[in-house]
Enzyme design. Structure first.
Site, mmCIF file in Angstrom:
data_model
loop_
_atom_site.group_PDB
_atom_site.id
_atom_site.type_symbol
_atom_site.label_atom_id
_atom_site.label_comp_id
_atom_site.label_asym_id
_atom_site.label_seq_id
_atom_site.Cartn_x
_atom_site.Cartn_y
_atom_site.Cartn_z
ATOM 1 N N ARG A 46 3.955 21.496 9.201
ATOM 2 C CA ARG A 46 4.649 21.437 7.913
ATOM 3 C C ARG A 46 6.020 20.789 8.084
ATOM 4 O O ARG A 46 6.486 20.033 7.237
ATOM 5 C CB ARG A 46 4.802 22.842 7.315
ATOM 6 C CG ARG A 46 5.720 22.874 6.089
ATOM 7 C CD ARG A 46 5.646 24.191 5.319
ATOM 8 N NE ARG A 46 5.744 25.346 6.178
ATOM 9 C CZ ARG A 46 6.887 25.838 6.686
ATOM 10 N NH1 ARG A 46 8.033 25.216 6.451
ATOM 11 N NH2 ARG A 46 6.874 26.924 7.426
ATOM 12 N N TYR A 98 6.378 8.399 -16.937
ATOM 13 C CA TYR A 98 5.026 8.899 -16.687
ATOM 14 C C TYR A 98 4.879 10.317 -17.251
ATOM 15 O O TYR A 98 5.775 11.154 -17.116
ATOM 16 C CB TYR A 98 4.753 8.880 -15.182
ATOM 17 C CG TYR A 98 3.515 9.636 -14.759
ATOM 18 C CD1 TYR A 98 2.263 9.308 -15.274
ATOM 19 C CD2 TYR A 98 3.603 10.692 -13.846
ATOM 20 C CE1 TYR A 98 1.138 10.009 -14.893
ATOM 21 C CE2 TYR A 98 2.476 11.392 -13.460
ATOM 22 C CZ TYR A 98 1.242 11.051 -13.994
ATOM 23 O OH TYR A 98 0.124 11.752 -13.624
#
Length: 377
Positions: A46, A98
């Site tokens: 991660r 968007y």
């Protein structure tokens, strides 16, 4: 190196251990450490992974940025970047942004305390008028989605610097091959890498690239804290896709120009939005800041019935969400990319129920034209 050479050799050097020309996929979730005092470069995937790092460095290099970060989706990249701001902060945002970004700003992030004002970003004076004492950034798309509006990035960046705020640009439509906002004075570039960067409609991914290393580290902290990272298998697929970005974009764009010329002659087509047309209001600005008009265009049809006939009748262009793949994609913004935007908001922005968006793929343009022509008869 020139852009085409950098695509092949810039971001993923030959594996020094075994000479592999393809960067290795490091599927490990964790990495053994040699001592308590000295941890290695990687500890948990991660926080960092060699395959992801190769991709992040490649995209940062193409955008001429200091720090690149790969995320599990375009919206993960956008949302994580917006989390560098604090409750009470304010953004000035282009009005036909968007739909997913609009949704995040007007629901999740608004509830958290981040405020946004939407303006016509083609008008630098309108941007300036919307800036408040608590404004921390401009958020822009150029060309915008789906009305292909053009913002003057140099002017916007100069204004932002005068006010001491950041300029963030979604560069998904253009890619760094055609437009590099950081070179124009902007601070952060975002991508839905799902689109042209990967280019094969088989990976969901997003990127953030920062010009200033300190800004990049702020986004990296959020990336690690929230963990919406791109997995190594997908990173490898994007690394592979990047290598053909230049040749794909050239072919996409050449075909788009042919199709636009055909659309101009069709009586069923009421209006075309494409920055390669001299009559486009942003034509000169776009030519000054970009190396080409790209492969995404929108057009309005004469009626809702004709719109339905085209979308449901085409066989080669997929009637689908997304863009930037090797296959052409016809989208319906009112119920796809901008479905999250209330009808009144869409109407106010000019996103009509007769508007369609076409991402031109790598098929022969004459075949695409014949397919659309048969659907419009």
């Amino acid at each position: 190196m020139k852009f085409a050479t950098e695509l092949i050799h810039g971001g993923a050097p030959i594996d020094p251990e075994h000479g592999s020309l393809s960067h290795p996929i490091y599927l490990s979730s964790t990495f053994a450490q040699r001592s308590m005092e000295h941890f290695g470069k990687y500890d948990y995937s991660r926080s960092g992974n060699p395959t992801r790092e190769a991709l992040e460095e490649a995209v940062a290099g193409l955008e001429k940025g200091a720090v690149g970060l790969a995320f599990a989706s375009g919206m993960a990249a956008i949302s994580s970047t917006l989390l560098i701001f604090a409750p009470g902060d304010h953004l000035v945002v282009c009005e036909d942004v968007y739909g997913g970004t609009f949704r995040a700003l007007t629901t999740v992030l608004k509830g958290w305390g981040l405020n946004a004002t939407f303006v016509d970003a083609t008008d630098t004076a309108a941007i300036a008028a919307a800036i408040r004492p608590e404004t921390k950034a401009l958020y822009l798309e150029t060309p915008s989605n789906p009305l292909i509006k053009i913002t003057d990035l140099k002017k916007a960046a100069v204004l932002a610097k005068e006010k001491g705020i950041l300029t963030i640009v979604d560069n998904t439509f253009m890619t760094p091959y055609l437009q590099r906002p950081l070179d124009l004075g902007c601070d952060i570039v975002l991508h839905s890498g799902t689109k042209f960067l990967n280019g094969h409609s088989d990976v969901l991914c997003g990127f953030a690239v920062a010009k200033d290393p300190a800004v990049g580290q702020r986004i990296r902290f959020i990336q690690n804290a929230f963990g919406a990272v791109l997995g190594p298998q997908d990173c490898w697929l994007v690394l592979r896709g990047l290598k053909t970005l230049k040749v794909r974009m050239e072919e996409h764009q050449a075909s788009a120009k042919v199709i636009v010329s055909w659309l101009k002659e069709q009586k069923e087509v009421a209006k075309i939005y494409y920055p390669g047309l001299p009559e486009h209001p942003g034509y000169e600005i776009h030519n000054a800041q970009s190396a080409g008009p790209g492969a995404v265009l929108s057009f309005e049809l004469s009626s809702y019935e004709v719109t339905r006939k085209l979308l449901e009748g085409v066989k080669l262009s997929a009637f689908a969400v997304s863009l930037g793949g090797v296959e052409s994609i016809l989208s319906y913004p009112a119920k796809m990319s901008h479905a999250a935007m209330p009808p009144a908001e869409r109407e106010a922005r000019g996103i009509k129920d007769t508007l369609v968006r076409l991402s031109v793929g790598l098929e022969d343009p004459q075949d695409l034209i014949a397919d659309m022509e048969s659907s419009l008869r």
